[in-house]
Design a protein around this motif. Structure first.
Motif, PDB file in Angstrom:
ATOM      1  N   THR A  12     -40.626  38.023 -60.194  1.00 11.39           N
ATOM      2  CA  THR A  12     -39.918  36.754 -60.050  1.00 11.39           C
ATOM      3  C   THR A  12     -38.463  36.848 -60.501  1.00 11.39           C
ATOM      4  N   GLU A  13     -38.226  37.485 -61.638  1.00 14.39           N
ATOM      5  CA  GLU A  13     -36.851  37.578 -62.133  1.00 14.39           C
ATOM      6  C   GLU A  13     -36.000  38.448 -61.211  1.00 14.39           C
ATOM      7  N   GLY A  14     -36.552  39.572 -60.776  1.00 13.24           N
ATOM      8  CA  GLY A  14     -35.802  40.453 -59.888  1.00 13.24           C
ATOM      9  C   GLY A  14     -35.506  39.788 -58.559  1.00 13.24           C
ATOM     10  N   VAL A  15     -36.477  39.068 -58.009  1.00 13.76           N
ATOM     11  CA  VAL A  15     -36.280  38.405 -56.724  1.00 13.76           C
ATOM     12  C   VAL A  15     -35.192  37.342 -56.820  1.00 13.76           C
ATOM     13  N   ASP A  45     -22.482  47.207 -60.246  1.00 15.64           N
ATOM     14  CA  ASP A  45     -23.813  47.727 -59.924  1.00 15.64           C
ATOM     15  C   ASP A  45     -24.907  46.673 -60.039  1.00 15.64           C
ATOM     16  N   THR A  46     -24.537  45.450 -60.368  1.00 11.58           N
ATOM     17  CA  THR A  46     -25.557  44.421 -60.597  1.00 11.58           C
ATOM     18  C   THR A  46     -26.428  44.207 -59.365  1.00 11.58           C
ATOM     19  N   MET A  47     -25.773  44.043 -58.223  1.00 14.79           N
ATOM     20  CA  MET A  47     -26.534  43.761 -57.003  1.00 14.79           C
ATOM     21  C   MET A  47     -27.422  44.938 -56.624  1.00 14.79           C
ATOM     22  N   ASP A  48     -26.894  46.162 -56.809  1.00 10.69           N
ATOM     23  CA  ASP A  48     -27.708  47.341 -56.511  1.00 10.69           C
ATOM     24  C   ASP A  48     -28.943  47.401 -57.404  1.00 10.69           C
ATOM     25  N   LEU A  49     -28.767  47.061 -58.683  1.00  9.03           N
ATOM     26  CA  LEU A  49     -29.895  47.095 -59.605  1.00  9.03           C
ATOM     27  C   LEU A  49     -30.945  46.056 -59.240  1.00  9.03           C
ATOM     28  N   PHE A  50     -30.489  44.846 -58.928  1.00  8.93           N
ATOM     29  CA  PHE A  50     -31.453  43.816 -58.521  1.00  8.93           C
ATOM     30  C   PHE A  50     -32.159  44.192 -57.224  1.00  8.93           C
ATOM     31  N   ARG A  51     -31.416  44.783 -56.281  1.00  6.35           N
ATOM     32  CA  ARG A  51     -32.060  45.216 -55.052  1.00  6.35           C
ATOM     33  C   ARG A  51     -33.117  46.286 -55.333  1.00  6.35           C
ATOM     34  N   HIS A  52     -32.814  47.197 -56.258  1.00  9.09           N
ATOM     35  CA  HIS A  52     -33.775  48.241 -56.610  1.00  9.09           C
ATOM     36  C   HIS A  52     -35.053  47.641 -57.197  1.00  9.09           C
ATOM     37  N   THR A  53     -34.920  46.564 -57.942  1.00  7.50           N
ATOM     38  CA  THR A  53     -36.118  45.922 -58.493  1.00  7.50           C
ATOM     39  C   THR A  53     -37.008  45.364 -57.388  1.00  7.50           C
ATOM     40  N   ASN A  89     -23.672  46.392 -48.922  1.00  9.39           N
ATOM     41  CA  ASN A  89     -24.658  45.577 -49.636  1.00  9.39           C
ATOM     42  C   ASN A  89     -25.378  44.584 -48.730  1.00  9.39           C
ATOM     43  N   ILE A  90     -24.723  44.064 -47.737  1.00 10.97           N
ATOM     44  CA  ILE A  90     -25.307  43.010 -46.912  1.00 10.97           C
ATOM     45  C   ILE A  90     -25.795  43.552 -45.568  1.00 10.97           C
ATOM     46  N   VAL A  91     -24.905  44.229 -44.840  1.00 11.25           N
ATOM     47  CA  VAL A  91     -25.251  44.634 -43.477  1.00 11.25           C
ATOM     48  C   VAL A  91     -26.149  45.864 -43.477  1.00 11.25           C
ATOM     49  N   GLN A  92     -25.637  46.935 -44.098  1.00 12.90           N
ATOM     50  CA  GLN A  92     -26.378  48.193 -44.030  1.00 12.90           C
ATOM     51  C   GLN A  92     -27.715  48.111 -44.758  1.00 12.90           C
ATOM     52  N   MET A  93     -27.759  47.446 -45.886  1.00 12.95           N
ATOM     53  CA  MET A  93     -28.999  47.340 -46.662  1.00 12.95           C
ATOM     54  C   MET A  93     -29.899  46.194 -46.216  1.00 12.95           C
ATOM     55  N   ASN A  94     -29.501  45.490 -45.129  1.00 10.82           N
ATOM     56  CA  ASN A  94     -30.346  44.415 -44.582  1.00 10.82           C
ATOM     57  C   ASN A  94     -30.699  43.398 -45.666  1.00 10.82           C
ATOM     58  N   ALA A  95     -29.676  42.982 -46.384  1.00 14.45           N
ATOM     59  CA  ALA A  95     -29.895  42.191 -47.592  1.00 14.45           C
ATOM     60  C   ALA A  95     -30.451  40.813 -47.294  1.00 14.45           C
ATOM     61  N   VAL A  96     -29.988  40.186 -46.218  1.00 14.62           N
ATOM     62  CA  VAL A  96     -30.389  38.801 -45.951  1.00 14.62           C
ATOM     63  C   VAL A  96     -31.893  38.721 -45.687  1.00 14.62           C
ATOM     64  N   SER A  97     -32.373  39.592 -44.815  1.00 12.77           N
ATOM     65  CA  SER A  97     -33.811  39.562 -44.494  1.00 12.77           C
ATOM     66  C   SER A  97     -34.661  39.937 -45.709  1.00 12.77           C
ATOM     67  N   ALA A  98     -34.231  40.984 -46.434  1.00 15.84           N
ATOM     68  CA  ALA A  98     -35.002  41.407 -47.599  1.00 15.84           C
ATOM     69  C   ALA A  98     -35.066  40.304 -48.651  1.00 15.84           C
ATOM     70  N   TRP A 125     -27.423  37.016 -55.912  1.00 11.80           N
ATOM     71  CA  TRP A 125     -26.270  37.864 -55.605  1.00 11.80           C
ATOM     72  C   TRP A 125     -26.034  37.968 -54.105  1.00 11.80           C
ATOM     73  N   VAL A 126     -27.091  37.943 -53.318  1.00 10.17           N
ATOM     74  CA  VAL A 126     -26.906  37.954 -51.861  1.00 10.17           C
ATOM     75  C   VAL A 126     -26.228  36.676 -51.405  1.00 10.17           C
ATOM     76  N   CYS A 127     -26.706  35.536 -51.907  1.00 14.43           N
ATOM     77  CA  CYS A 127     -26.090  34.261 -51.516  1.00 14.43           C
ATOM     78  C   CYS A 127     -24.639  34.179 -51.992  1.00 14.43           C
ATOM     79  N   SER A 128     -24.374  34.659 -53.202  1.00 19.80           N
ATOM     80  CA  SER A 128     -23.001  34.631 -53.706  1.00 19.80           C
ATOM     81  C   SER A 128     -22.088  35.487 -52.838  1.00 19.80           C
TER      82      SER A 128
END
Length: 1461
Positions: free
Chosen positions: A867-870, A852-860, A895-904, A876-879
């Motif tokens: 700064t810490e959340g970003v 759930d780490t990536m989901d939590l950081f995305r929620h922040t 996490n990446i495609v549906q949530m548009n992680a790269v742009s966000a 996690w996106v790069c990893s």
């Protein structure tokens, strides 16, 4: 000429008129008249044609002749009326009433409706001529002739009254009697009585009678009847009052009964119906004079507005009878009113002329001089009057009042005002005005507040309506602390006050309640005061103050706005408006109004408020990471606060605000924290100029400002806490800029200051929290004290999310995961939107390895930008992107495609790096994400910044890590090969990607030996067989380019012997064998290549060419044919490569035999054109290049050969060429040439359906472009439909016909045409035609839905057509149609956003940018409708990213790119 011929000519004339061929009609009519001179229809037709030909005289003659022939026929009279109506000739207009009268006579029996219409026209003519008698006669005749229902007759009588009532004064007696009769008949016919319509008509009748002096009896009768039926209606009373006032009937003995009755009615009217009516006031004034109630009389008369209208009437003579007794009741300010001044002047002239030297006349003369501000003459008149009546107290009062108003010096002369006022009080102790002026004297001159209060009290007791005395009594009582007496007076006045009166009492009582904190009662009292005077801006300000103290901000805002509207120069109301908006958080509006105040003067509260607003806006900008804007706002805040300090340096709050402004700059990057401050503030020379301070200097200035504030208020705990936090921020900045400097003294000062704040106020939770934060700072790290402080903060305020979060961070730092998790969980429950506690939970999840780490950081990042959340989310996106093994997993897709992680992540990290510009890891991740989004320049800049930071840091070994190879990739992808070589050479290269990148860069700039060396180094470090194969292939191609054929062959042999050979190496080896005629090598290599499996697209074509070339070398030409056919059918099995089979076959044939390939090149070019292969996709192999080669090989003979070999193919090709030519001519606007070309072809082949269709299309499009294109005749549409149906195999023809129907608004016919095209495409097996028909049909149905006509039929059609398209394969257009349909059904729905986002984000993986742009526009409309400003900003950012590129940039260079071509 026979009767049949006459009829034929008349018919022809009628048709010519119908077709607007009027000259032709005249010819036919003249032909008729040659034989039948008295033919009625011929003369009428001549009149019609002449009228249209602008020949009015000829038309009149013809019509007149026709009327003479048959006077009872309508046509000629109608023509004459029409002719005269259109003409402006005076003689025609004069004849028009006679024509109308004749028409009315003819219509009376045959057509009642036409009779009414013509009668109205005749009335309009008489109305314009002001012939009102004829208007009345015509209308009465019309009513008498009509046999209608009562309701219709009622409307006719009412219409007659409307026609005549406005001009009743200009009418003769007969017309007036007609009008009166019309009113009476209309009132008799009305059924619904009483009603609003009946009341309105009665009022119009009374208004009409009031203008007729000889109808007084009827006026009284109607007024009495109306009053009895409508007792609350004031207009009959007003009409009667105005009549009595104008005629002076109040004084006549014979109307005493009426006088008494009217007086009572008027009193009732004033009390209930219309208390502000001037007629009533004036009438009551005259009645009061007759009753010797002079004070009441002057009040009423001064409210009337009929002085000028009655000055020559008997009523004015009545006024003069009451002499100066009336004038003494005028207040001084009333003497200056024009009507009052006029009354007094006429009175004194009349009295002095009739009674020379009379006291009354001299007194009035003095009052007239007072009104004219002639004080000396007034004094002489009063003294002369006093000599005739020495014991008259009223004259002494007038003299004393005159002296009081003559100026300050005369007021101080006791022998003047004071003496005369005392004498008046002794002579007439019941004259209240005397005591009022004595109160003025004792309060303003003698300064004896006690006596003044006594005089005012006596004046108020004598005259309870004296508001000035009452107000002064209350004010002096309050000043002397006698609140009970003041409240007693106010209570007595307000209890007996009527609504809208006693404003002074209500206002003072309201202010008293406001002072003692009874805000609700204060509001009620002030509202009562405003009922008496709604234009009192001071009272509105007091009401706003009461609302503000009650915390009713919206009501207070409206009250202060009203006060400012009434008094625009009032600074206080504008300031309070700005202050309330500041409280409500509307800082921009508040700042604008503060600036409006400062344009008038440097008002310190406004300067302070403006500084606070700018500081609040700066903090808001910092929350949004708009650091540049925040710095500008901080600079402006410092400027305005310093302006306030120059005026009031003794205000601690100003120094505190200035310290806050300086300390707020701590958040931005040190490079951007450059603020211009006055030299006098910082103590730098020159003092009158501005100086730019950096972040450290700003914090030091903030420290000094807090120190100045503490000198003024040394016991303020908040100031001690602010100073301590300032020291804490200075220590952090020092650690960032100069880590080697000792920051311990600053931290010790911070600790002492915060402890001092706690000593002064130990119950404040924020001070305990601040001490805990300082205790955890690096350099102190007193974790026990920090824990104690956070717990104390929580105890002081249980709902304390910040302290719980800090306590969780403390436990996390000490490694106590369980306690940390509990603290963060409590913080989340207290405030779910507080981002810091979510970041803490994300860090805990990261430390324990939770999914759930990536989901939590995305929620922040969704909650806010931190700064810490970003940084955590970006990591996690790069990893996840770097792990290529999970690209097809559900976790990756979500996490990446549906949530548009790269742009966000890219947007958030861009904000992060704008603020924190010293973090190389953040720049590396930003460059990686920019590379992924194909933002090459931005990626290069980010990587370059990361390299600069790493080179400047002591940890230069990080430059060797794998992450730093990305800048070289970005530079290489951007085409900067020289720069790429420089960067690669600047660092030691040990990784495979680095070496390959350097080798490729050398190859691009032509440095082959260096490229070979780099590839050889890469080969040494390659780990997998596939990597080695690619590198060997690249080396072989370089050797072949250098001419080392044997070496290249050896490398390729070596590559083919590997366990995992790549197809590119085998293709190169096979090509090498074919070029050098080595059939054995080529055959063996091709066998190995075919073992790798079938390819798609270009790979099939390459392998087909290799195989066919090998078979041709072996002489097996039948095998060449079979292989080419197999490749064609292999490609045609896939819809996306339709028509490419023909292109491949032509290419193979051309390579196999130049002679046979001449025509094959033409086939290949046509197929390439049909498949859409143009120069934009492939510059070397496209339709234009192929056809140009075919023409160059056999110019002029190509079509002849085709005709001889295959006539059907040649005919089809000719038809296609004709279509292209006609289309080109149409697009360039050359419709004449296009039509001529089609006609020429049809002259040779008359039955050619394709050419006929092209001709109809050209003609139709020309018609559509003309003015008549808005309405295509049905006959033309039928011809178009027949032409389309004649083309049995043309799907596009049906499409074109549907578009024509659509342009005419015939959606149903267009739908049928698209369905026909769909049926035809299905019969022909035309896959693309079927998809095109379905999509066009869906678009046709979608357009009414988007226009708001979303009926179920169109909605179902869109869904049905788009679903069928999606069943046949992937279609972004169909998805877009479904999304737009959902948008039209419910714009703000979540499903709408999901469908649109799916299309927008699909453009990153190769989707159409046009489709994505349309979807993005509708997505922005959806977000605007939802008022989601944050998502709108993100969407706009995504738009700017995706508009620059259509393809997704790969993270690392694929091995195929390493092979030089």
């Amino acid at each position: 000429m026979s009767s049949k011929e006459v009829k034929a000519e008349l018919k022809s004339a009628r048709e010519a008129i119908k077709n607007k061929e009027f000259k032709e009609a005249l010819k036919h009519c003249k032909a008729v008249l040659k034989l039948e001179k008295n033919n009625y229809n011929a003369w009428v037709f001549i009149g019609v044609a002449a009228t249209e030909l602008q020949q009015p005289d000829q038309a009149q003659t013809a019509y007149r002749k026709a009327t003479e022939l048959e006077p009872e026929q309508l046509l000629a009279w109608q023509g004459l009326a029409n002719l005269y109506e259109k003409s402006d000739q005076a003689d025609f207009k004069a004849e028009l009433p006679k024509i109308y009268q004749k028409l009315i006579t003819l219509y009376e029996i045959s057509d009642k409706a036409k009779c009414l219409e013509v009668s109205k026209k005749l009335v309009e003519v008489y109305q314009s001529e002001k012939n009102y008698l004829q208007v009345a006669r015509v209308w009465r005749r019309l009513i008498q002739e009509r046999e209608a229902e009562d309701l219709e007759l009622l409307e006719l009588w009412k219409e007659m009254t409307r026609l005549l009532q406005d001009t009743v004064e200009d009418q003769d007696n007969e017309t007036q009697q007609h009008l009166i009769s019309a009113f009476e008949r209309a009132l008799q016919l009305m059924i619904d009585v009483p009603s609003e319509a009946h009341r309105s008509l009665s009022q119009d009748y009374i208004k009409c009678l009031s203008k007729l002096p000889h109808e007084v009896a009827k006026l009284k009768e109607v007024c009495d009847a109306t009053l009895s039926r409508y007792p609350t209606h004031s207009y009959p009373l007003e009409a009667l009052s105005e009549h009595y006032i104008r005629t002076g009937q109040f004084r006549s003995n014979e109307v005493n009964g009426i006088k008494k009755k009217t007086h009572n009615i008027v009193k009732c009217w004033m009390a209930k119906l219309d208390p502000n009516n001037s007629h009533a006031h004036f009438g009551l004034g005259i009645k009061a004079c007759q009753d010797k109630k002079y004070e009441d009389a002057i009040k009423s008369i001064s409210l009337g507005e009929f002085i000028n209208t009655i000055k020559n009437s008997q009523m004015f003579s009545d006024l003069l009878q009451y002499g100066w007794r009336l004038s003494k009741f005028f207040k001084l300010e009333e003497c200056f009113r024009p009507e009052v001044k006029y009354i007094m002047q006429e009175m004194q002239s009349e009295l002095l002329s009739s009674h020379p030297g009379s006291v009354e006349g001299l007194t009035l003369k003095g009052l007239v001089h007072v009104a004219k501000e002639q004080h000396k003459q007034a004094e002489e008149s009063f003294l002369e009057a006093l000599s005739g009546s020495p014991d008259n107290g009223e004259l002494f009062f007038l003299l004393g009042r005159l002296f009081w108003n003559m100026g300050e010096e005369v007021r101080r002369d006791r022998s003047k005002a004071h003496t005369h006022l005392l004498k008046a009080a002794k002579l007439d102790p019941y004259l209240g005005s005397v005591f009022r002026f004595l109160g003025h004297y004792y309060r303003e001159v003698a300064k004896d507040q006690g006596r003044a209060r006594g005089c005012y009290k006596r004046a108020f007791e004598l005259d309870s309506s004296d508001a000035e005395s009452g107000a002064a009594t209350v004010d002096l009582s309050m000043e002397q602390g006698d609140m009970d007496s003041a409240l007693t007076v106010l209570q007595s006045v307000t209890e007996r006050a009527t609504p809208g009166s006693a404003k002074w009492a209500w206002m003072r009582r309201g202010l008293y309640h406001l002072k003692i904190g009874q805000h609700q009662q204060a509001i009620a009292d002030l509202q009562a005061a405003l009922r008496a005077d709604p234009q009192d801006w001071v009272c509105w300000e007091c009401l706003g103050e009461a609302y503000l103290n009650r915390r009713s901000f919206t009501a207070a805002l409206k009250a202060f706005d009203k006060a400012h509207t009434l008094q625009p120069t009032s600074i206080y109301s504008l300031y309070q408006t700005a202050a309330i908006k500041q409280i409500l958080g509307r800082f921009k509006e508040a700042a604008a109004e503060y600036r409006q105040i400062l344009e008038q003067e440097d008002y310190v509260p406004a300067l302070k408020g403006l500084g606070e607003c700018l500081l609040a806006l700066a903090r808001s900008a910092l929350d949004d990471y708009l650091d540049g804007r925040a710095v500008d706002l901080i600079q402006n805040a410092i400027h305005y606060l310093f302006r306030a300090l120059k005026q009031r340096p003794d205000l601690s709050c100003l120094w505190k605000l200035l310290g806050d402004a300086c300390t707020t700059s701590r958040t931005v990057s040190p490079n951007r924290a450059k603020v211009l401050v006055p030299g006098a503030l910082y103590g730098m020379d020159p003092l009158d100029q501005g100086h730019t301070l950096d972040q450290r200097q700003l914090l030091t200035l903030g420290e000094r400002c807090f120190g100045r504030a503490l000198k003024l208020m040394p016991e303020a705990p908040s100031l001690w806490c602010d100073l301590g936090l300032n020291y804490y921020h200075q220590s952090r900045l020092l650690n960032c800029l100069n880590p080697e400097e000792d920051q311990q003294p600053l931290l010790e000062k911070a600790m002492q200051c915060v402890k001092k704040a706690i000593m002064l106020d130990s119950a404040n939770h924020t001070y305990w929290n601040a001490l805990g934060v300082v205790s955890m700072a690096k350099g102190i790290e007193n974790f026990a004290l920090a824990q104690h402080c956070f717990i104390k903060s929580v105890k002081a305020e249980s709902n304390n999310v910040v302290a719980w979060t800090n306590l969780g961070a403390l436990y996390l730092k000490k490694g106590n995961i369980e306690l940390s998790h509990e603290a963060f969980k409590i913080a989340q429950s207290l405030e779910p939107l507080y981002v810091n506690c979510w970041i803490g939970q994300a860090l805990i999840a990261e430390s324990v390895g939770s999914y759930d780490t990536m989901d939590l950081f995305r929620h922040t990042t969704e909650l806010s930008t931190h700064t810490e959340g970003v940084k955590g989310y970006a990591y996690w996106v790069c990893s996840t992107l770097l792990d290529r093994s999970n690209r097809d997993s559900e976790i990756y897709l979500y996490n990446i495609v549906q949530m548009n992680a790269v742009s966000a992540a890219q947007v958030a990290l861009s904000k992060y790096t704008e603020r924190i510009q010293t973090d190389p890891d953040a720049f590396i991740m930003l460059g990686y994400l920019n590379t992924h989004l194909q933002l090459k320049k931005q990626a290069t800049e980010a990587y370059r910044r990361a390299v600069e930071l790493l080179q400047a840091s002591p940890h230069t070994d990080k430059l060797m890590q794998n992450n730093v190879f990305f800048p070289y990739v970005a530079v290489s992808d951007d085409g900067q090969w020289e720069e790429a070589v420089r960067i690669y050479s600047s660092t030691p290269l040990e990784e495979l990607h680095d070496l390959i990148g350097l080798a490729l860069a050398y190859f691009r700039i032509g440095r082959m030996p260096e490229s070979v060396q780099a590839y050889e180094k890469a080969l040494a470090v390659a780990s997998s067989e596939k990597e080695k194969a690619c590198i060997l292939t690249a080396l072989a191609l370089i050797q072949h380019r250098l001419g080392n054929i044997d070496h290249a062959k050896t490398l390729l042999f070596k590559c083919s012997m590997l366990k995992e050979p790549v197809s590119e190496s085998l293709q190169c080896l096979c090509s090498l064998g074919l070029v050098h005629g080595d059939v054995t090598l080529a055959s063996a290599t091709l066998t190995e290549l075919l073992k790798l499996g079938e390819g798609v697209g270009g790979a099939v074509e390459v392998r087909c060419l290799l195989t066919c070339t090998l078979l041709a070398l072996q002489g097996n030409y039948s095998g060449v044919h079979r292989e080419a056919a197999r490749a064609i059918h292999s490609i045609n099995r896939k819809c996306s490569y339709f028509h490419q089979g023909g292109a491949v076959a032509g290419s193979v044939a051309c390579h196999a035999s130049l002679t046979l390939g001449k025509r094959a090149l033409l086939y290949s070019g046509v197929n390439q054109l049909a498949s859409g292969r143009h120069s934009g996709e492939d510059r070397r192999r496209n339709a234009l290049k192929t056809i140009q080669r075919a023409v160059l090989l056999c110019p002029g003979k190509l079509m002849k050969g085709l005709q001889a070999e295959d006539g059907l193919l040649a005919q089809a090709l000719e038809g296609w060429v004709l279509q292209q030519t006609v289309t080109g001519l149409k697009q360039s606007g050359q419709y004449d040439q296009a039509e001529t070309l089609c006609s020429q072809v049809l002259s040779v082949s008359p039955e050619h359906p394709v050419v006929l269709l092209r001709l109809r299309q050209v003609q139709c499009e020309r018609l559509l472009l003309s003015d008549a294109g808005n309405c295509v005749p049905p006959a033309v549409l039928d011809q178009l439909s027949a032409a389309v149906m004649a083309n049995h195999t043309s799907v596009s023809a049906w499409h074109w016909l549907a578009e024509v129907y659509h342009s005419q608004g015939l959606l149903a016919q267009a739908s049928v045409a698209y369905r026909q095209s769909l049926q035809l495409a299905s019969q022909l097996g035309d896959h693309i035609g079927k998809i095109s028909s379905l999509l066009r049909l869906a678009l046709l149905a979608l357009m009414p839905c988007l226009a708001g006509v979303c009926v179920s039929e169109w909605k179902d059609l869109v869904l049905e057509a788009s679903t069928e398209v999606l069943k046949m394969g992937s279609s972004p257009v169909a998805l877009l149609f479904q999304a737009l349909l959902q948008f039209s059904i419910k714009m703000g729905a979540r499903e709408t956003r999901r469908l649109l986002e799916k299309i927008v984000y699909a453009s990153a993986s190769g989707g159409s940018e046009t489709i994505a742009s349309v979807a993005r526009w509708y997505l922005l409309r959806h977000l605007h409708a939802k008022d989601d400003l944050e998502l709108i900003d993100v969407s706009n950012c995504i738009h700017s990213l995706y508009s620059k590129t259509n393809e997704q940039l790969r993270l690392v260079l694929p091995l195929s790119d390493l092979i030089p071509m």
